[in-house]
Design a protein around this motif. Structure first.
Motif, PDB file in Angstrom:
ATOM      1  N   TRP A  79      35.219 -79.738  45.852  1.00 37.51           N
ATOM      2  CA  TRP A  79      36.625 -79.357  45.699  1.00 37.51           C
ATOM      3  C   TRP A  79      36.815 -78.490  44.470  1.00 37.51           C
ATOM      4  O   TRP A  79      36.111 -78.649  43.467  1.00 37.51           O
ATOM      5  N   GLY A  80      37.792 -77.591  44.546  1.00 33.84           N
ATOM      6  CA  GLY A  80      38.198 -76.847  43.385  1.00 33.84           C
ATOM      7  C   GLY A  80      39.202 -77.629  42.570  1.00 33.84           C
ATOM      8  O   GLY A  80      39.586 -78.745  42.930  1.00 33.84           O
ATOM      9  N   GLN A  81      39.655 -77.032  41.483  1.00 26.30           N
ATOM     10  CA  GLN A  81      40.572 -77.719  40.562  1.00 26.30           C
ATOM     11  C   GLN A  81      42.029 -77.559  40.971  1.00 26.30           C
ATOM     12  O   GLN A  81      42.900 -78.238  40.437  1.00 26.30           O
ATOM     13  N   GLY A  82      42.286 -76.661  41.890  1.00 31.83           N
ATOM     14  CA  GLY A  82      43.635 -76.461  42.393  1.00 31.83           C
ATOM     15  C   GLY A  82      44.372 -75.342  41.698  1.00 31.83           C
ATOM     16  O   GLY A  82      44.091 -74.995  40.546  1.00 31.83           O
ATOM     17  N   TYR A 101      44.401 -76.722  47.004  1.00 32.02           N
ATOM     18  CA  TYR A 101      42.983 -76.932  46.732  1.00 32.02           C
ATOM     19  C   TYR A 101      42.134 -76.338  47.848  1.00 32.02           C
ATOM     20  O   TYR A 101      42.488 -76.447  49.023  1.00 32.02           O
ATOM     21  N   CYS A 102      41.017 -75.743  47.475  1.00 32.98           N
ATOM     22  CA  CYS A 102      40.040 -75.382  48.491  1.00 32.98           C
ATOM     23  C   CYS A 102      38.886 -76.378  48.430  1.00 32.98           C
ATOM     24  O   CYS A 102      38.636 -76.992  47.392  1.00 32.98           O
ATOM     25  N   ALA A 103      38.234 -76.516  49.551  1.00 31.75           N
ATOM     26  CA  ALA A 103      37.137 -77.468  49.678  1.00 31.75           C
ATOM     27  C   ALA A 103      36.141 -76.933  50.689  1.00 31.75           C
ATOM     28  O   ALA A 103      36.509 -76.167  51.589  1.00 31.75           O
ATOM     29  N   GLN A 153      30.329 -75.051  43.443  1.00 33.35           N
ATOM     30  CA  GLN A 153      31.461 -74.985  42.523  1.00 33.35           C
ATOM     31  C   GLN A 153      32.520 -74.060  43.114  1.00 33.35           C
ATOM     32  O   GLN A 153      32.207 -72.961  43.571  1.00 33.35           O
ATOM     33  N   LEU A 154      33.746 -74.504  43.087  1.00 32.31           N
ATOM     34  CA  LEU A 154      34.855 -73.755  43.672  1.00 32.31           C
ATOM     35  C   LEU A 154      35.928 -73.513  42.630  1.00 32.31           C
ATOM     36  O   LEU A 154      36.301 -74.436  41.898  1.00 32.31           O
ATOM     37  N   VAL A 155      36.441 -72.282  42.604  1.00 33.31           N
ATOM     38  CA  VAL A 155      37.508 -71.938  41.670  1.00 33.31           C
ATOM     39  C   VAL A 155      38.602 -71.226  42.446  1.00 33.31           C
ATOM     40  O   VAL A 155      38.375 -70.136  42.999  1.00 33.31           O
ATOM     41  N   ALA A 198      31.751 -74.867  56.087  1.00 32.92           N
ATOM     42  CA  ALA A 198      33.138 -74.769  56.505  1.00 32.92           C
ATOM     43  C   ALA A 198      33.999 -74.870  55.248  1.00 32.92           C
ATOM     44  O   ALA A 198      33.677 -75.600  54.315  1.00 32.92           O
ATOM     45  N   MET A 199      35.068 -74.130  55.220  1.00 33.76           N
ATOM     46  CA  MET A 199      35.978 -74.125  54.081  1.00 33.76           C
ATOM     47  C   MET A 199      37.375 -74.507  54.534  1.00 33.76           C
ATOM     48  O   MET A 199      37.766 -74.171  55.659  1.00 33.76           O
ATOM     49  N   ALA A 200      38.089 -75.185  53.673  1.00 29.17           N
ATOM     50  CA  ALA A 200      39.446 -75.607  54.020  1.00 29.17           C
ATOM     51  C   ALA A 200      40.362 -75.499  52.816  1.00 29.17           C
ATOM     52  O   ALA A 200      39.914 -75.472  51.668  1.00 29.17           O
ATOM     53  N   TRP A 201      41.631 -75.428  53.103  1.00 25.57           N
ATOM     54  CA  TRP A 201      42.678 -75.504  52.092  1.00 25.57           C
ATOM     55  C   TRP A 201      43.520 -76.747  52.365  1.00 25.57           C
ATOM     56  O   TRP A 201      43.901 -77.007  53.513  1.00 25.57           O
TER      57      TRP A 201
END
Length: 124
Positions: free
Chosen positions: A114-117, A96-98, A3-5, A34-37
């Motif tokens: 993915w986060g909600q943005g 968004y982050c992912a 879960q991403l916020v 790995a994380m991305a925006w």
């Protein structure tokens, strides 16, 4: 599943800075994701901004933000960051982050979670 916020978005003027955060929770082993925006303007496709490897050793940026944005992460806090400096009007978007298992990637279809943005608006 992770879960991403995201947080940290807002309304700023051109030339200002913002720090976006992405808090991850859920599945263990998150340190190796790995994380991305990415960012998206209404009516347009989502576009890659930056990515960082699980260890933080590898980073990649879109040409449009290179030299102005910096991606980082603090695995002890399960948080990723996007420091945005010298913001331009064209940076206005939902960010968004992912995360994904495996190495960094610039294409969104590689990312499962993915986060909600968070909205970033840059005024002139």
């Amino acid at each position: 599943q992770v879960q991403l916020v995201e947080s940290g978005g807002g309304l700023v003027q051109a030339g200002d800075s913002l720090l976006l955060s992405c808090l991850a929770s859920g599945r263990s082993g998150r340190d190796f994701h790995a994380m991305a925006w990415f960012r998206q303007v209404a009516g347009k496709e989502r576009e890659f901004v930056a990515t960082i490897s699980g260890t933080g050793e590898v980073t990649t940026y879109a040409d449009s933000v290179k030299g102005r944005f910096a991606i980082s992460r603090d695995n002890a806090k399960s948080t990723g960051y996007l420091q945005m400096n010298n913001l331009k009007v064209e940076d206005t978007a939902v960010y968004y982050c992912a995360v994904r298992d495996g190495p960094t990637a610039t294409e969104e279809y590689f990312y499962r979670d993915w986060g909600q943005g968070t909205q970033v608006t840059v005024s002139s």
